[in-house]
Design a protein around this motif. Sequence first.
Motif, PDB file in Angstrom:
ATOM      1  N   SER A 255      25.927  61.950  14.252  1.00 28.24           N
ATOM      2  CA  SER A 255      25.923  62.423  15.136  1.00 28.24           C
ATOM      3  C   SER A 255      26.381  64.376  15.147  1.00 28.24           C
ATOM      4  CB  SER A 255      27.554  61.837  15.826  1.00 28.24           C
ATOM      5  OG  SER A 255      28.264  61.907  15.211  1.00 28.24           O
ATOM      6  N   THR A 256      26.568  64.998  15.621  1.00 26.49           N
ATOM      7  CA  THR A 256      26.400  66.673  15.559  1.00 26.49           C
ATOM      8  C   THR A 256      27.732  66.913  16.380  1.00 26.49           C
ATOM      9  OG1 THR A 256      24.178  66.697  17.170  1.00 26.49           O
ATOM     10  CG2 THR A 256      23.913  66.447  14.480  1.00 26.49           C
ATOM     11  N   LYS A 257      27.961  67.908  15.585  1.00 23.75           N
ATOM     12  CA  LYS A 257      28.859  68.575  16.742  1.00 23.75           C
ATOM     13  C   LYS A 257      29.045  70.474  16.230  1.00 23.75           C
ATOM     14  CE  LYS A 257      33.182  68.040  18.635  1.00 23.75           C
ATOM     15  NZ  LYS A 257      34.917  67.296  18.784  1.00 23.75           N
ATOM     16  N   LEU A 258      29.600  71.044  17.371  1.00 16.53           N
ATOM     17  CA  LEU A 258      29.059  72.253  17.020  1.00 16.53           C
ATOM     18  C   LEU A 258      30.468  72.913  17.202  1.00 16.53           C
ATOM     19  CD1 LEU A 258      27.408  75.020  16.369  1.00 16.53           C
ATOM     20  CD2 LEU A 258      27.329  75.551  19.020  1.00 16.53           C
ATOM     21  N   ILE A 259      31.652  73.460  16.126  1.00 12.78           N
ATOM     22  CA  ILE A 259      32.777  73.323  15.964  1.00 12.78           C
ATOM     23  C   ILE A 259      32.870  75.039  16.318  1.00 12.78           C
ATOM     24  CG2 ILE A 259      33.978  71.718  15.944  1.00 12.78           C
ATOM     25  CD1 ILE A 259      34.332  71.933  13.697  1.00 12.78           C
ATOM     26  N   SER A 260      34.490  75.698  16.954  1.00 10.67           N
ATOM     27  CA  SER A 260      34.160  76.641  16.793  1.00 10.67           C
ATOM     28  C   SER A 260      35.356  77.339  16.190  1.00 10.67           C
ATOM     29  CB  SER A 260      34.485  78.140  17.546  1.00 10.67           C
ATOM     30  OG  SER A 260      34.830  76.555  19.070  1.00 10.67           O
ATOM     31  N   GLY A 261      35.511  78.253  15.980  1.00 15.46           N
ATOM     32  CA  GLY A 261      36.814  78.918  15.022  1.00 15.46           C
ATOM     33  C   GLY A 261      36.813  79.379  13.876  1.00 15.46           C
ATOM     34  N   SER A 262      38.156  79.780  12.313  1.00 11.93           N
ATOM     35  CA  SER A 262      37.354  79.838  11.107  1.00 11.93           C
ATOM     36  C   SER A 262      37.074  78.549  11.095  1.00 11.93           C
ATOM     37  CB  SER A 262      38.530  80.234  10.768  1.00 11.93           C
ATOM     38  OG  SER A 262      39.871  79.411  10.152  1.00 11.93           O
ATOM     39  N   ALA A 263      36.269  79.165   9.279  1.00 15.27           N
ATOM     40  CA  ALA A 263      35.871  77.217   9.396  1.00 15.27           C
ATOM     41  C   ALA A 263      36.755  77.151   8.053  1.00 15.27           C
ATOM     42  CB  ALA A 263      34.504  78.133   7.879  1.00 15.27           C
ATOM     43  N   VAL A 264      37.464  77.693   7.874  1.00 15.45           N
ATOM     44  CA  VAL A 264      38.208  76.452   6.998  1.00 15.45           C
ATOM     45  C   VAL A 264      39.237  75.926   7.982  1.00 15.45           C
ATOM     46  CG1 VAL A 264      40.473  76.350   4.763  1.00 15.45           C
ATOM     47  CG2 VAL A 264      38.034  77.934   5.099  1.00 15.45           C
ATOM     48  N   ASN A 265      40.068  75.958   9.071  1.00 15.75           N
ATOM     49  CA  ASN A 265      41.397  75.240   9.559  1.00 15.75           C
ATOM     50  C   ASN A 265      40.228  74.575  10.118  1.00 15.75           C
ATOM     51  OD1 ASN A 265      42.820  77.361   8.767  1.00 15.75           O
ATOM     52  ND2 ASN A 265      42.948  78.560   9.821  1.00 15.75           N
ATOM     53  N   SER A 266      38.997  74.663  11.390  1.00 14.81           N
ATOM     54  CA  SER A 266      38.710  74.003  12.164  1.00 14.81           C
ATOM     55  C   SER A 266      37.921  72.603  11.485  1.00 14.81           C
ATOM     56  CB  SER A 266      37.656  74.860  12.113  1.00 14.81           C
ATOM     57  OG  SER A 266      37.058  76.012  13.282  1.00 14.81           O
ATOM     58  N   ILE A 267      37.521  72.914  10.413  1.00 11.91           N
ATOM     59  CA  ILE A 267      37.103  71.847   9.400  1.00 11.91           C
ATOM     60  C   ILE A 267      38.317  70.694   9.418  1.00 11.91           C
ATOM     61  CG2 ILE A 267      35.676  70.836   7.722  1.00 11.91           C
ATOM     62  CD1 ILE A 267      33.818  73.549   7.752  1.00 11.91           C
ATOM     63  N   VAL A 268      39.385  71.256   8.986  1.00 11.24           N
ATOM     64  CA  VAL A 268      40.504  70.679   8.447  1.00 11.24           C
ATOM     65  C   VAL A 268      41.065  70.121   9.302  1.00 11.24           C
ATOM     66  CG1 VAL A 268      42.684  71.200   7.467  1.00 11.24           C
ATOM     67  CG2 VAL A 268      41.137  71.788   6.116  1.00 11.24           C
ATOM     68  N   ASN A 269      40.944  70.623  10.359  1.00 13.98           N
ATOM     69  CA  ASN A 269      41.652  70.505  11.570  1.00 13.98           C
ATOM     70  C   ASN A 269      40.433  69.117  12.488  1.00 13.98           C
ATOM     71  OD1 ASN A 269      43.978  72.097  11.533  1.00 13.98           O
ATOM     72  ND2 ASN A 269      42.570  73.541  13.418  1.00 13.98           N
ATOM     73  N   HIS A 270      39.620  69.410  12.401  1.00 15.82           N
ATOM     74  CA  HIS A 270      38.869  68.304  12.693  1.00 15.82           C
ATOM     75  C   HIS A 270      38.863  66.496  11.855  1.00 15.82           C
ATOM     76  CE1 HIS A 270      35.060  67.063  15.053  1.00 15.82           C
ATOM     77  NE2 HIS A 270      34.628  66.551  13.943  1.00 15.82           N
ATOM     78  N   ALA A 271      38.848  66.866  10.476  1.00  8.71           N
ATOM     79  CA  ALA A 271      38.891  66.528   9.264  1.00  8.71           C
ATOM     80  C   ALA A 271      40.025  64.662   9.460  1.00  8.71           C
ATOM     81  CB  ALA A 271      38.648  66.143   8.475  1.00  8.71           C
ATOM     82  N   LYS A 272      39.248  63.883   9.978  1.00  4.02           N
ATOM     83  CA  LYS A 272      40.840  62.787   9.996  1.00  4.02           C
ATOM     84  C   LYS A 272      41.104  62.042   8.891  1.00  4.02           C
ATOM     85  CE  LYS A 272      41.066  63.577  14.505  1.00  4.02           C
ATOM     86  NZ  LYS A 272      40.234  64.662  14.570  1.00  4.02           N
ATOM     87  N   ASP A 273      41.939  61.242   9.344  1.00  2.00           N
ATOM     88  CA  ASP A 273      43.157  60.636   7.901  1.00  2.00           C
ATOM     89  C   ASP A 273      41.234  59.235   6.714  1.00  2.00           C
ATOM     90  OD1 ASP A 273      45.557  61.275   8.124  1.00  2.00           O
ATOM     91  OD2 ASP A 273      46.322  59.746   8.484  1.00  2.00           O
ATOM     92  N   ASP A 274      40.661  59.475   8.190  1.00  2.00           N
ATOM     93  CA  ASP A 274      39.984  58.655   8.267  1.00  2.00           C
ATOM     94  C   ASP A 274      38.018  58.648   7.559  1.00  2.00           C
ATOM     95  OD1 ASP A 274      39.012  59.497  10.582  1.00  2.00           O
ATOM     96  OD2 ASP A 274      38.341  56.933  10.954  1.00  2.00           O
ATOM     97  N   SER A 275      38.581  60.101   7.361  1.00  2.00           N
ATOM     98  CA  SER A 275      37.187  60.924   6.722  1.00  2.00           C
ATOM     99  C   SER A 275      36.659  61.051   5.213  1.00  2.00           C
ATOM    100  CB  SER A 275      37.314  62.319   7.432  1.00  2.00           C
ATOM    101  OG  SER A 275      37.522  62.697   8.756  1.00  2.00           O
TER     102      SER A 275
END
Lengths: 311, 469
Positions: A255-275
């Motif tokens: 699946s794909t997703k476009l996320i906004s914000g600063s690259a590092v924080n957005s990805i860190v926030n998006h990542a879950k424990d099961d990633s």
Amino acid sequence: MYFDYYFVFNVTILLGNTMKILIAIGGREFSKPTLDLGMKIANSFKSSTTIAYVGKKISQFSEKDVSVVHQNLDDRELYRPGIRTLEWAYDFLISKNYIEEKDSNKFNDYLLVDEENSRMKVLLKGQQSDKIDLIMRTGEIIEQLKNEVETNKHDITIIGGGGNKGIHQKLVQFIDSSVFVVKNYSVNKKYRILLPINESKGSDMAIETAINFAKSYKLDVEIVSVPEGKKSIEKVEKILSKTKDKFLKNKIKASTKLISGSAVNSIVNHAKDDSIVILGVSPKNPIMKYFFGSKPLSIAQKCNCPVLITK
Amino acid sequence: MNESYKIISSSILFWFSQKKWFVYSIIISIFLLNLTTPVGLTVPAYHSLIILLLVFMLVTFEPIPFPAIALLTLVLQVVLGVAPPNVVASSFMNDAVLFVMGSLMFAIAIVHQGLDIRLAKLIIKIFGRSKRMFLAGLMTISAVLSSFLGEHTVIAIMLPIGLSVIKNIDTQQSDGKNAVLLTLFSIAYGTIIGSIGTPSGGARNVIMINYLQEFSNVHIDYLKWMKHAYPILIIQLIVAYFVLQLTFPSSLNNIKMRGFNKNVGKTDVKKNINHLFSCLIIVGIVSSWFAFNDIYGLGIIALAGALTFMIFGMISWEEINKNTNWGVILLFAATISLGFQINETGASSWLVMKFNELLATLPSNSMNVSWSIMAVLSGLTANFFTSSATVSLIGPMAIELHPTDISFALSSAIASGFSFLTVISSPTAMILYSTGLVSTKMFFRVGILMFCISIIILYLMSQFYWVTL
């Protein structure tokens, strides 16, 4: 057990030779997840694996004294420091059936062979598997792992996520292999791959690796991208869709997703424990990376899940 | 980005990350060289102090090999005009350096003979009535042997005994963990405390004797040193026993006094003769240190010990060559040479003058204050820099404080032997740390109490006992 061993991906075809994996272990209680995940990867890729314990750095004042004492311990049939950790790793491999236990390959029948400066290999008599090496190195951890990777041309270095975070930065910076930081890994968790991408060359490598991993373990993949600067959202969406097609062609659920914000924080926030986050190495100037870090490094440091930085 | 540029910049960065303290040390030294020479100091004296600072930084952080630091020290002394080449060369080798060389080789020869199992049996025979007595015995024997043969010899012999005793203990249980730590610390503290007892207990003792002879024309023989230091050793040993028992309370149920492998322990006639000969050589060398150190010097006698083992074929040159830390010998030779130049150029007098000026600003300025600062400074520096190198570099200043009063020089050397705080301070501490059973934090936590008590014992002995000698 969610990882599937029936599907064995033939890495030999893709990479042209057998993959070599280096698993760096430390204290027993902290290294179990690292060794567990490392061996799963090694086993499914049928790669040759080196399990390395790097012993404490000894002051130059005492290095000969320590060496004489360790030799003395060997002569007295007392385990020298570090060997107990390797013995624990060996027992772990047997308990998980990575090595078949026979009377002829008991660990207490080991031979420690000095191979070169600071490197010792455990020779297990009658060991049937020639794909697993247990080695012990002594000295500064980055220098020792760098030497190990350079000498034996390892493709992936797997290391635990605890301890000094600077170690991970230096490993990614100086080691000529992909680096897998195993953080907060649980055997019983169903994982999915989180693949942040952009237009860089590093992303291409991360995509290839993610395909291999997803196929081997039948993992779902979520491809994400963070539009930055003047890049149009349409362009980023195009990259996402193109990447998704690659996975679909390989019959991988993506699946794909476009996320906004600063690259590092957005990805860190998006990542879950099961990633399991798979990232490409930053194309930045090495000097800039050393002093100011890079996005993949920041993500690896901040995420509370396993992160693979591909090279 | 160009691939070759990436590889080159990565290699340079890796070199920098490994050698950054070398770069920082050189930058600091260049900066200091460009400052105006302080009032009261000659240019050679100022340069000798800059080299001293450089050596401190390089030895502490170890960015380059010790032999390289040694060679750099020699080169800089000549290049920066501290002393002419011949003077540097002649101060490079003396009895203290020969002692370092001889004692390291002698230690390897002794360890090679495999006397540990025999020693373990002897300790069980004398102290085997209870496990607590046995640990006290390990500590006492370690201390006595270390006082004559040096730390590195004794820890190499005693550690296998200690590890064989605790090898099957479950360290997950607090009682078992304490039993392991109690055993290891008993051996380590015995060895560390013992090394202050006689001149041959540690290179630092010989270096200080040498400096006293050269700078103040004061001679201290083997027996005189023992009279000053051995009572301190005995008191420290008793204190250390109780400190360890309180720190690591354990039932000692899991300790196996006969834990060594019986097959390894088996002796035959050849081994017996070998062991008898080894003991005779050791007794001969220790007796010679007592009787002939005035005539032959401690270094030559230590070399004679290693020589005897080689002549009788009890150890090969290859074995000695492989296990001798030549880098440390070179480094000691270079630091002792620098110590001489610091004294010769008047840098040590200037430092002492500044130190006294600083003391004068304190509300209570007395001998006791300067003694205390000097002893604590020696002890702390030794813990972060290693003991022998500390004495070779700050020994001249300790003597200069009171050239006619040996209590300052002796206290500095003895305090440098209080390696209780860090694992880098002595071979014993580093070997203990290398087992992986003792962490740096644990070593410091136990050591801080022992360090403070040891300084107090040293102070009391120098005030009330040494004056009676």
